[in-house]
Scaffold this active site. Structure first.
Site, PDB file in Angstrom:
ATOM      1  N   ASP A   1      24.995   8.939  12.461  1.00  8.07           N
ATOM      2  CA  ASP A   1      25.653   8.239  11.209  1.00  8.07           C
ATOM      3  C   ASP A   1      24.881   8.789   9.920  1.00  8.07           C
ATOM      4  OD1 ASP A   1      25.621   6.777   8.758  1.00  8.07           O
ATOM      5  OD2 ASP A   1      25.447   4.874   9.805  1.00  8.07           O
TER       6      ASP A   1
ATOM      7  N   TRP B   1      20.732   0.281  10.412  1.00  8.41           N
ATOM      8  CA  TRP B   1      22.295   0.655  10.577  1.00  8.41           C
ATOM      9  C   TRP B   1      22.858   1.003  12.126  1.00  8.41           C
ATOM     10  CZ3 TRP B   1      25.255  -1.262   6.794  1.00  8.41           C
ATOM     11  CH2 TRP B   1      24.814  -1.631   5.391  1.00  8.41           C
TER      12      TRP B   1
ATOM     13  N   LYS C   1      25.227   8.440  -1.375  1.00  7.28           N
ATOM     14  CA  LYS C   1      23.559   8.109  -1.384  1.00  7.28           C
ATOM     15  C   LYS C   1      23.508  10.428  -1.479  1.00  7.28           C
ATOM     16  CE  LYS C   1      23.676   5.265   1.951  1.00  7.28           C
ATOM     17  NZ  LYS C   1      23.522   3.782   0.624  1.00  7.28           N
TER      18      LYS C   1
HETATM   19  N1  PMP Z   1      24.970   3.089   7.772  1.00  4.59           N
HETATM   20  C1  PMP Z   1      23.641   3.830   6.496  1.00  4.59           C
HETATM   21  C2  PMP Z   1      22.285   4.490   7.376  1.00  4.59           C
HETATM   22  C3  PMP Z   1      23.882   3.012   5.592  1.00  4.59           C
HETATM   23  O1  PMP Z   1      22.072   3.642   4.731  1.00  4.59           O
HETATM   24  C4  PMP Z   1      25.078   2.142   5.211  1.00  4.59           C
HETATM   25  C5  PMP Z   1      24.807   1.873   3.521  1.00  4.59           C
HETATM   26  N2  PMP Z   1      23.847   1.731   3.220  1.00  4.59           N
HETATM   27  C6  PMP Z   1      25.313   1.987   5.694  1.00  4.59           C
HETATM   28  C7  PMP Z   1      26.007   2.599   7.425  1.00  4.59           C
HETATM   29  C8  PMP Z   1      26.907   1.050   5.185  1.00  4.59           C
HETATM   30  O2  PMP Z   1      27.787   1.938   4.494  1.00  4.59           O
HETATM   31  P1  PMP Z   1      29.027   2.066   3.710  1.00  4.59           P
HETATM   32  O3  PMP Z   1      28.611   0.260   2.556  1.00  4.59           O
HETATM   33  O4  PMP Z   1      29.917   2.620   3.062  1.00  4.59           O
HETATM   34  O5  PMP Z   1      30.431   0.849   4.747  1.00  4.59           O
END
Ligand code: PMP
Length: 361
Positions: free
Chosen positions: A172, A102, A196
């Site tokens: 994030d 991520w 989450k």
């Molecule tokens: N950052 C992290 C740490 C994540 O776990 C996720 C999704 N699992 C995201 C960003 C992306 O999130 P979204 O699908 O809401 O754009």
């Protein structure tokens, strides 16, 4: 089938009490005779609910007054791009600490808007540990430092907040926000997709120091500008009313269950139980992450023989243990242990793992 123990990485388990309250209130919310989804976000009832949700979040995290709390949309992914648009002027650079899937994606999405300096990365080692602190190449002139405190796929987590000097720290926290106490003052901007630890997908929570909202950023439409969202109380356009409402219920649930200190203790105990079962299995199960970097929220693990994966998944599901299949990038299994996953769920998982190992030898 009734409720199962849900180890989904996201959208993930929500507290049962929150779902039950939402169910009770679905048709007639707050004496209004209509669902919360069916009413104006500008109405008295909704505004009161929205303000209470923000106040509860501020109380839980002790958010200082010089930080704005925003209820946005677009998923964390949209904000990978929107954060550099807002916090960096054309020609600026920003530091990115890359510790897994991520944070790597966040850096890539920022590239159209600024010069991305990868200040540290553990990619060459397969993201099995956090980037070694002494080797970070931070630039004191960077617009900000971005990192991902918990990597949902690779299962690595920072257990303290990195020291980055005067450069604003951007985090994030999609997969570990509200999982324990946090000193918000250490951050310039915190953001998290809700699906989450907060509520349903489609909502992004942001906590941002107000002076950063005054940065010029780059020319962009109002809808992309965080300062406009803050000035409009996150109602620049129609917000995700259902998500905001459920987030508020979750904040209330957290307060009623001892707040973030209690949640942190619970999460530590849950993760310790699962890692002990993996490490004590004589190699039947394996988590490859460096012990000091292991996540309390997401625990990837493999079986000693991948040929057993399919049986493990079928049998675990039959035993009422949902969504243990690992991310396709890593294979194997992953158990996500967010706030709404109780200790009993982890006890059930660990019991199943021991039993499976016994039966399949
Ligand atoms: N950052 C992290 C740490 C994540 O776990 C996720 C999704 N699992 C995201 C960003 C992306 O999130 P979204 O699908 O809401 O754009």
């Amino acid at each position: 089938m009734g409720r199962v123990w849900n180890f989904s990485a996201g959208p993930a388990a929500l507290p049962q009490a929150v779902l039950e309250q939402a169910q009770r209130e679905l048709l007639d919310w707050n004496g209004s005779g209509a669902s919360v989804m069916e009413q104006s976000h500008r109405g008295k009832r909704f505004i009161a609910m929205a303000e209470r949700a923000e106040a509860d979040l501020r109380e839980l995290l002790d958010v200082p007054d010089d930080y704005a709390v925003l209820f946005l949309q677009g998923g964390a992914t949209q904000h990978f791009a929107q954060i550099p648009m807002n916090l960096a002027a054309p020609g600026d650079s920003a530091d990115y600490v890359v510790s897994g899937h991520w944070s790597e994606k966040a850096a890539n999405e920022a590239m159209p808007y600024l010069r991305v300096n990868v200040a540290a990365s553990s990619k060459a080692d397969g993201y099995l540990h956090l980037p070694r602190r002494g080797a970070w190449r931070l630039d004191p002139a960077a617009a900000y430092v971005h990192y991902t405190p918990n990597e949902t796929i690779h299962g690595v987590e920072f257990h303290d907040v990195p020291e980055v000097g005067d450069v604003p720290l951007v985090a994030d926290m999609s997969s570990n926000i509200l999982s324990g106490p946090l000193d918000v003052r250490r951050f310039g901007l915190i953001y998290a997709g809700a699906q989450k630890n907060i509520g349903p997908s489609g909502l992004v929570l942001m906590i941002v120091r107000r002076d950063l909202l005054e940065r010029a950023g780059r020319p962009m439409a109002r809808i992309f500008r965080y300062a406009e969202h803050a000035a409009a109380g996150s109602m620049l356009n129609t917000p995700n009313t259902w998500g905001w409402y459920l987030a508020g219920l979750t904040f209330g649930w957290l307060k009623a269950h001892g707040g973030l200190a209690a949640m942190g203790e619970r999460n530590r105990a849950k993760a310790a139980l699962l890692y002990a079962a993996i490490d004590g299995s004589d190699g039947y199960y394996r988590n490859p992450v460096d012990a000091a970097s292991r996540s309390r929220m997401n625990v990837p693990f493999t079986l000693h023989d991948a040929a057993l994966d399919a049986a493990f998944l079928v049998e675990s599901e039959a035993a009422g243990l949902l969504a243990l299949k690992g991310h396709k990038a890593l294979g194997g299994m992953r158990a996500s242990l967010y706030n709404a996953v109780p200790l009993e769920a982890v006890q059930a998982l660990v019991g199943f793992m021991r039993d499976f190992a016994r039966r399949h030898g």
